[in-house]
Motif scaffolding. Structure first.
Motif, PDB file in Angstrom:
ATOM      1  N   ILE A 263       1.126  -1.389  -0.056  1.00 15.76           N
ATOM      2  CA  ILE A 263      -0.059  -0.051   0.009  1.00 15.76           C
ATOM      3  C   ILE A 263       1.017   1.362  -0.016  1.00 15.76           C
ATOM      4  CG2 ILE A 263      -1.779   1.222   1.484  1.00 15.76           C
ATOM      5  CD1 ILE A 263      -2.830  -1.757   2.671  1.00 15.76           C
ATOM      6  N   TRP A 264       1.316   2.316  -1.437  1.00 18.07           N
ATOM      7  CA  TRP A 264       1.549   3.287  -1.353  1.00 18.07           C
ATOM      8  C   TRP A 264       1.135   3.949  -0.209  1.00 18.07           C
ATOM      9  CZ3 TRP A 264       5.055   2.932  -6.116  1.00 18.07           C
ATOM     10  CH2 TRP A 264       5.556   1.847  -6.781  1.00 18.07           C
ATOM     11  N   GLU A 265      -0.102   4.432  -0.883  1.00 22.38           N
ATOM     12  CA  GLU A 265      -0.492   5.549  -0.087  1.00 22.38           C
ATOM     13  C   GLU A 265      -2.064   5.086   0.770  1.00 22.38           C
ATOM     14  OE1 GLU A 265       0.774   8.704  -3.205  1.00 22.38           O
ATOM     15  OE2 GLU A 265      -1.600   9.012  -2.134  1.00 22.38           O
ATOM     16  N   SER A 266      -1.818   5.527   1.988  1.00 18.69           N
ATOM     17  CA  SER A 266      -2.682   5.595   3.235  1.00 18.69           C
ATOM     18  C   SER A 266      -3.498   6.834   3.460  1.00 18.69           C
ATOM     19  CB  SER A 266      -2.131   5.048   3.862  1.00 18.69           C
ATOM     20  OG  SER A 266      -2.122   3.777   3.908  1.00 18.69           O
ATOM     21  N   ILE A 267      -4.831   6.863   3.404  1.00 19.04           N
ATOM     22  CA  ILE A 267      -5.890   8.096   3.418  1.00 19.04           C
ATOM     23  C   ILE A 267      -6.594   7.665   4.206  1.00 19.04           C
ATOM     24  CG2 ILE A 267      -7.422   9.812   2.089  1.00 19.04           C
ATOM     25  CD1 ILE A 267      -5.474   8.986  -0.263  1.00 19.04           C
ATOM     26  N   GLU A 268      -6.581   9.195   5.916  1.00 20.71           N
ATOM     27  CA  GLU A 268      -7.840   8.801   6.440  1.00 20.71           C
ATOM     28  C   GLU A 268      -8.845   9.730   6.812  1.00 20.71           C
ATOM     29  OE1 GLU A 268      -8.247   7.894  11.892  1.00 20.71           O
ATOM     30  OE2 GLU A 268      -6.477   8.504  10.491  1.00 20.71           O
ATOM     31  N   HIS A 269     -10.871   8.970   6.677  1.00 14.55           N
ATOM     32  CA  HIS A 269     -11.693   9.520   6.656  1.00 14.55           C
ATOM     33  C   HIS A 269     -11.849   9.930   7.974  1.00 14.55           C
ATOM     34  CE1 HIS A 269     -14.455  11.923   4.667  1.00 14.55           C
ATOM     35  NE2 HIS A 269     -14.989  10.850   4.024  1.00 14.55           N
ATOM     36  N   HIS A 270     -12.244  10.829   8.827  1.00 12.47           N
ATOM     37  CA  HIS A 270     -12.330  11.240   9.838  1.00 12.47           C
ATOM     38  C   HIS A 270     -14.556  11.735   9.854  1.00 12.47           C
ATOM     39  CE1 HIS A 270      -8.550  11.423  11.122  1.00 12.47           C
ATOM     40  NE2 HIS A 270      -8.045  11.929  10.541  1.00 12.47           N
ATOM     41  N   ASN A 271     -14.565  11.439  11.736  1.00 12.23           N
ATOM     42  CA  ASN A 271     -15.777  12.444  11.565  1.00 12.23           C
ATOM     43  C   ASN A 271     -16.069  13.619  11.392  1.00 12.23           C
ATOM     44  OD1 ASN A 271     -17.116  10.120  12.212  1.00 12.23           O
ATOM     45  ND2 ASN A 271     -17.038  10.567  14.746  1.00 12.23           N
ATOM     46  N   ALA A 272     -17.121  14.748  11.304  1.00 10.65           N
ATOM     47  CA  ALA A 272     -16.773  15.841  11.432  1.00 10.65           C
ATOM     48  C   ALA A 272     -16.622  16.739  12.137  1.00 10.65           C
ATOM     49  CB  ALA A 272     -18.531  16.080  10.611  1.00 10.65           C
ATOM     50  N   SER A 273     -16.172  17.638  12.492  1.00 10.93           N
ATOM     51  CA  SER A 273     -16.254  18.931  13.115  1.00 10.93           C
ATOM     52  C   SER A 273     -17.238  19.634  13.936  1.00 10.93           C
ATOM     53  CB  SER A 273     -14.386  19.802  13.215  1.00 10.93           C
ATOM     54  OG  SER A 273     -15.532  20.506  12.223  1.00 10.93           O
ATOM     55  N   LYS A 274     -17.759  20.308  14.873  1.00 12.04           N
ATOM     56  CA  LYS A 274     -18.455  21.113  14.953  1.00 12.04           C
ATOM     57  C   LYS A 274     -18.715  21.998  14.151  1.00 12.04           C
ATOM     58  CE  LYS A 274     -17.950  21.032  20.088  1.00 12.04           C
ATOM     59  NZ  LYS A 274     -17.648  21.433  21.901  1.00 12.04           N
ATOM     60  N   GLN A 275     -18.339  22.783  13.599  1.00 12.98           N
ATOM     61  CA  GLN A 275     -18.116  23.334  11.691  1.00 12.98           C
ATOM     62  C   GLN A 275     -18.785  22.537  10.550  1.00 12.98           C
ATOM     63  OE1 GLN A 275     -15.311  23.214  13.785  1.00 12.98           O
ATOM     64  NE2 GLN A 275     -16.157  25.508  15.126  1.00 12.98           N
ATOM     65  N   GLU A 276     -17.810  21.683  10.793  1.00 12.35           N
ATOM     66  CA  GLU A 276     -18.309  20.692   9.215  1.00 12.35           C
ATOM     67  C   GLU A 276     -19.459  20.176   9.745  1.00 12.35           C
ATOM     68  OE1 GLU A 276     -13.911  19.741   8.376  1.00 12.35           O
ATOM     69  OE2 GLU A 276     -15.061  18.209   9.782  1.00 12.35           O
ATOM     70  N   LEU A 277     -19.413  19.839  10.767  1.00 10.24           N
ATOM     71  CA  LEU A 277     -21.203  19.366  10.991  1.00 10.24           C
ATOM     72  C   LEU A 277     -22.439  19.723  11.362  1.00 10.24           C
ATOM     73  CD1 LEU A 277     -22.641  16.088  12.127  1.00 10.24           C
ATOM     74  CD2 LEU A 277     -22.964  17.167  14.410  1.00 10.24           C
ATOM     75  N   LYS A 278     -22.245  20.923  11.183  1.00  8.44           N
ATOM     76  CA  LYS A 278     -23.289  22.298  11.231  1.00  8.44           C
ATOM     77  C   LYS A 278     -23.873  22.398   9.835  1.00  8.44           C
ATOM     78  CE  LYS A 278     -24.412  26.861  11.923  1.00  8.44           C
ATOM     79  NZ  LYS A 278     -25.088  28.158  12.899  1.00  8.44           N
ATOM     80  N   ALA A 279     -21.959  22.576   8.785  1.00 10.52           N
ATOM     81  CA  ALA A 279     -22.262  22.767   7.499  1.00 10.52           C
ATOM     82  C   ALA A 279     -23.678  21.535   6.626  1.00 10.52           C
ATOM     83  CB  ALA A 279     -20.892  23.271   7.189  1.00 10.52           C
TER      84      ALA A 279
END
Length: 269
Positions: free
Chosen positions: A172-188
């Motif tokens: 695996i040459w590249e690993s990308i992590e996807h996170h939960n939303a921050s408060k600001q991101e959740l509102k948007a």
């Protein structure tokens, strides 16, 4: 507001993966762009990982929708755990080779070694943690031929997984992590989803304090937020039809947020 408005808002948060429902947020867009750039490189494997409900499947569906008209890309939404079935589908999709009978691993490797395609097909494997370990080892060997490349997604877990072992991780040459939303991101996220469906009045019902409470309950997890808000608007719909005087349509009620969380099992009663 009428009950129809609440029903429409409720339907916005149905737990379905539809790339047309993709909501563009800064951090999500960065992950999406990283995926697009990674799969253009001569890599054998790219890994997208994150906790369940962070929106990995939505990203994959969006990526597939955007790239499939111009790229040789295939999305396996549901794991194919039968080896013969998986090898036959892979041969058909990526190599234009159709098999009626049994296709074993050695035969597939032989086909791959003799294939000369100008474009390397990309296979997207969603929910890769559901594939048996022996199959993941064979997928690793398939990637070593460089005739097919893989974008693999899996849940982030505390325990060591086959995919994290040294002999597999080196592929695996590249690993990308996807996170939960921050408060600001959740509102948007909440407001953009509602406005996209023309539910403007309901989009304005979520002041910062209300979103903070939702974030505290869901930890910013998109799937849990969808479940919570689907139930919340279901409750609003009921009150609108049966006891309109008891609801405030200007700001979402914290009591109804908590009722929704209890009903969906996000908090204990």
């Amino acid at each position: 507001m009428s009950s129809n408005i609440y029903k429409n808002s409720k339907d916005v948060f149905l737990d379905v993966v539809n790339p047309n429902d993709y909501v563009q947020l800064d951090r999500v867009s960065m992950v999406y762009q990283s995926l697009k750039e990674s799969i253009k490189k001569p890599l054998k494997m790219v890994l997208l990982y994150g906790k369940p409900g962070t929106g990995k499947s939505m990203l994959l569906s969006k990526l597939f929708q955007d790239l499939s008209p111009s790229e040789e890309i295939f999305l396996y939404k549901t794991p194919i755990t039968d080896e013969n079935e998986f090898f036959k589908k892979l041969a058909k999709d990526a190599l234009d080779t159709k098999y009626e009978g049994i296709l074993n691993f050695t035969q597939l490797l032989n086909i791959l070694e003799t294939t000369n395609k100008t474009q390397t097909p990309l296979i997207i494997l969603d929910e890769a943690q559901l594939y048996p370990g022996a199959m993941m080892e064979k997928i690793r060997l398939i990637s070593d031929t460089r005739k097919v490349k893989f974008l693999i997604t899996l849940h982030k877990t505390e325990k060591e997984d086959l995919i994290a072992k040294e002999h597999f991780q080196t592929r695996i040459w590249e690993s990308i992590e996807h996170h939960n939303a921050s408060k600001q991101e959740l509102k948007a996220y909440i407001q953009k989803k509602l406005m996209k469906a023309n539910c403007f009045d309901c989009a304005n019902m979520f002041p910062t304090k209300s979103v903070d409470l939702i974030h505290k309950i869901t930890q910013g997890n998109y799937r849990e937020t969808n479940k919570l808000l689907y139930t919340l608007f279901e409750i609003y719909e009921w009150y609108s039809e049966n006891n309109l005087s008891k609801i405030n349509s200007n700001n979402v009620s914290h009591k109804i947020i908590e009722m929704s969380a209890i009903h969906t099992g996000l908090i204990d009663a």
